[in-house]
Design an enzyme around this catalytic site. Structure first.
Site, mmCIF file in Angstrom:
data_model
loop_
_atom_site.group_PDB
_atom_site.id
_atom_site.type_symbol
_atom_site.label_atom_id
_atom_site.label_comp_id
_atom_site.label_asym_id
_atom_site.label_seq_id
_atom_site.Cartn_x
_atom_site.Cartn_y
_atom_site.Cartn_z
ATOM 1 N N GLU A 268 0.821 -1.201 0.000
ATOM 2 C CA GLU A 268 0.000 0.000 0.000
ATOM 3 C C GLU A 268 0.857 1.254 0.000
ATOM 4 O O GLU A 268 1.966 1.261 0.528
ATOM 5 C CB GLU A 268 -0.916 0.002 1.229
ATOM 6 C CG GLU A 268 -2.002 -1.041 1.101
ATOM 7 C CD GLU A 268 -2.879 -1.146 2.334
ATOM 8 O OE1 GLU A 268 -4.076 -1.376 2.168
ATOM 9 O OE2 GLU A 268 -2.374 -1.000 3.448
ATOM 10 N N CYS B 20 3.239 8.691 1.144
ATOM 11 C CA CYS B 20 3.714 7.790 2.186
ATOM 12 C C CYS B 20 4.016 6.463 1.491
ATOM 13 O O CYS B 20 3.129 5.821 0.936
ATOM 14 C CB CYS B 20 2.622 7.637 3.243
ATOM 15 S SG CYS B 20 3.052 6.526 4.565
ATOM 16 N N CYS C 202 6.812 -6.575 7.370
ATOM 17 C CA CYS C 202 7.954 -6.096 8.150
ATOM 18 C C CYS C 202 8.312 -7.149 9.183
ATOM 19 O O CYS C 202 7.421 -7.754 9.784
ATOM 20 C CB CYS C 202 7.615 -4.775 8.849
ATOM 21 S SG CYS C 202 9.008 -4.114 9.813
ATOM 22 N N CYS D 46 6.827 -5.029 15.877
ATOM 23 C CA CYS D 46 6.304 -4.122 16.919
ATOM 24 C C CYS D 46 4.866 -4.535 17.255
ATOM 25 O O CYS D 46 4.055 -4.767 16.354
ATOM 26 C CB CYS D 46 6.351 -2.675 16.443
ATOM 27 S SG CYS D 46 8.033 -2.145 16.053
ATOM 28 N N CYS E 195 1.674 -2.669 15.724
ATOM 29 C CA CYS E 195 1.670 -2.280 14.302
ATOM 30 C C CYS E 195 1.033 -3.344 13.410
ATOM 31 O O CYS E 195 1.349 -4.530 13.511
ATOM 32 C CB CYS E 195 3.112 -2.014 13.867
ATOM 33 S SG CYS E 195 3.313 -1.748 12.100
ATOM 34 N N CYS F 123 -0.531 6.668 7.819
ATOM 35 C CA CYS F 123 0.803 6.112 7.608
ATOM 36 C C CYS F 123 1.115 5.156 8.751
ATOM 37 O O CYS F 123 0.762 5.400 9.888
ATOM 38 C CB CYS F 123 1.848 7.215 7.656
ATOM 39 S SG CYS F 123 2.076 8.063 6.122
#
Ligand code: SAH
Ligand code: SF4
Length: 343
Positions: free
Chosen positions: A92, A105, A112, A116, A119, A333
């Protein structure tokens, strides 16, 4: 993807053009068609002879990432694009419109691996790094969709840019090359969870981009619980490296502090933050948490956010509360998770 023209620097295009027996300056013309005029097909390269165009068409890929889905916020015009990079990779990118100023963004990885806890991208795990061309391709897509030149670019989409430095750095060089798009590095912000070797590498490259560090919370023990990278790169050392880079680059240093109810939003938390960053030339972006379904975190009441900001200001720390954008389309974002990608 290795022959994606958008992954190539001007020098690299010159080299292949020359070894194919054509004049070197044709490379400059190609660069202009791609980055200044945003042509997506060699047929459009009007000042380039047919023979050269045929060679390019046969050997290189000029297409931009395909738009699978586009959502536009009815509140503020924020646009979120779901792009298909290859058969199993969707990412995205978001175009934010702040009173006529456009910020793209951009994603640096599909998913990832940093994990975290709060997230959405983190829950996907790392699928793969994006190529330089997939990053410059997002820029071009976003600029076309914005309908006017972009003002800022932030690496705050999916992924950790400083764990994909080869491709992210190359993309920054291509986008800022004055022979192509010539986008100022001063208008680019790289956001990192705190990858120290990556921060040092930014300095070694001589970049001028702004650096944003996702501080999240200032108490190292608390941070380690929700930001696993804290165990590898302690926040104190991250800040040291970030200051050194910002000094050398003469660029802006920002700390992103995602405010989560009962986690890091008390007056005591604000005092700990003050202790950590006092004396550092920086700005703090207070980001009210965007709810991610399935996660226990939530954002606190507005008064709490304002109070947190007030405490920082008492210590003369420049603290801004990030305006909410694209709330109706999940387009903030750092909130990107390509739900379709999970299916
Ligand atoms: N990996 C990089 C860049 C991508 S995340 C980094 O962590 O900095 C960009 C920003 O979005 C980070 O500051 C991150 O903390 C923030 N973010 C992630 N999920 C969020 C959420 N649900 N609500 C608000 N901010 C979030
Ligand atoms: Fe990765 Fe950044 Fe999300 Fe952490 S906040 S999981 S580093 S994208």
């Amino acid at each position: 993807m290795s022959n994606d023209i958008k992954s190539m620097t001007l020098q690299e295009i010159q080299d292949v053009i020359k070894s194919a027996g054509f004049e070197k300056y044709r490379a400059q013309q190609v660069y202009e068609w791609v980055y200044k005029k945003k042509a997506q097909h060699t047929d459009d390269f009007k000042n380039i002879p047919l023979k050269v165009r045929e060679y390019l068409e046969a050997n290189y890929d000029f297409f931009l990432p395909e738009i699978l889905k586009m959502q536009e916020s009815e509140i503020d015009g924020t646009k979120k694009l779901l792009l298909q990079l290859d058969e199993d990779t969707k990412i995205e990118t978001v175009i934010l419109n702040d009173e006529g100023r456009y910020t793209a963004c951009i994603s640096s990885q599909a998913g990832c691996g940093c994990g975290c806890a709060f997230c959405a991208t983190g829950t996907l795990g790392l699928k793969r790094d994006l190529t330089a061309g997939e990053i410059t391709g997002q820029f071009l897509r976003d600029e076309i969709e914005a309908g006017q030149p972009l003002d800022n670019v932030v690496f705050m989409g999916m992924g950790e840019p400083l764990l994909n430095t080869d491709n992210v750095f190359k993309a920054i060089k291509i986008l800022s090359d004055p022979h192509g798009r010539g986008f100022s590095q001063k208008r680019i912000t790289v956001s990192t969870v705190g990858i120290i070797p990556g921060i040092d590498a930014l300095a070694e490259e001589g970049f001028k981009v702004n650096l944003a560090v996702s501080l999240i919370t200032a108490d190292p023990a608390e941070r380690a619980k929700i930001v696993p990278m804290e165990k590898k790169y302690p926040i104190k050392d991250v800040i040291k490296a970030a200051k050194k880079y910002a000094m050398k680059a003469e660029s802006r240093l920002t700390f992103e502090y995602v405010l989560m109810e009962g986690v890091n939003d008390s007056p005591e938390d604000a005092e700990i933050l003050v202790e950590l960053i006092r004396g550092t030339e920086c700005r703090v972006n207070l980001i009210p948490y965007n709810k991610v379904s399935g996660k226990k975190f939530a954002s606190g009441r507005r008064e709490k956010v304002l109070n947190f900001q007030r405490i920082l200001k008492e210590y003369r720390i420049n603290a801004l509360i990030r305006k909410e954008k694209g709330a109706d389309i999940d387009a903030a974002c750092g909130q990107l998770a390509a739900k379709e990608g999970k299916k």
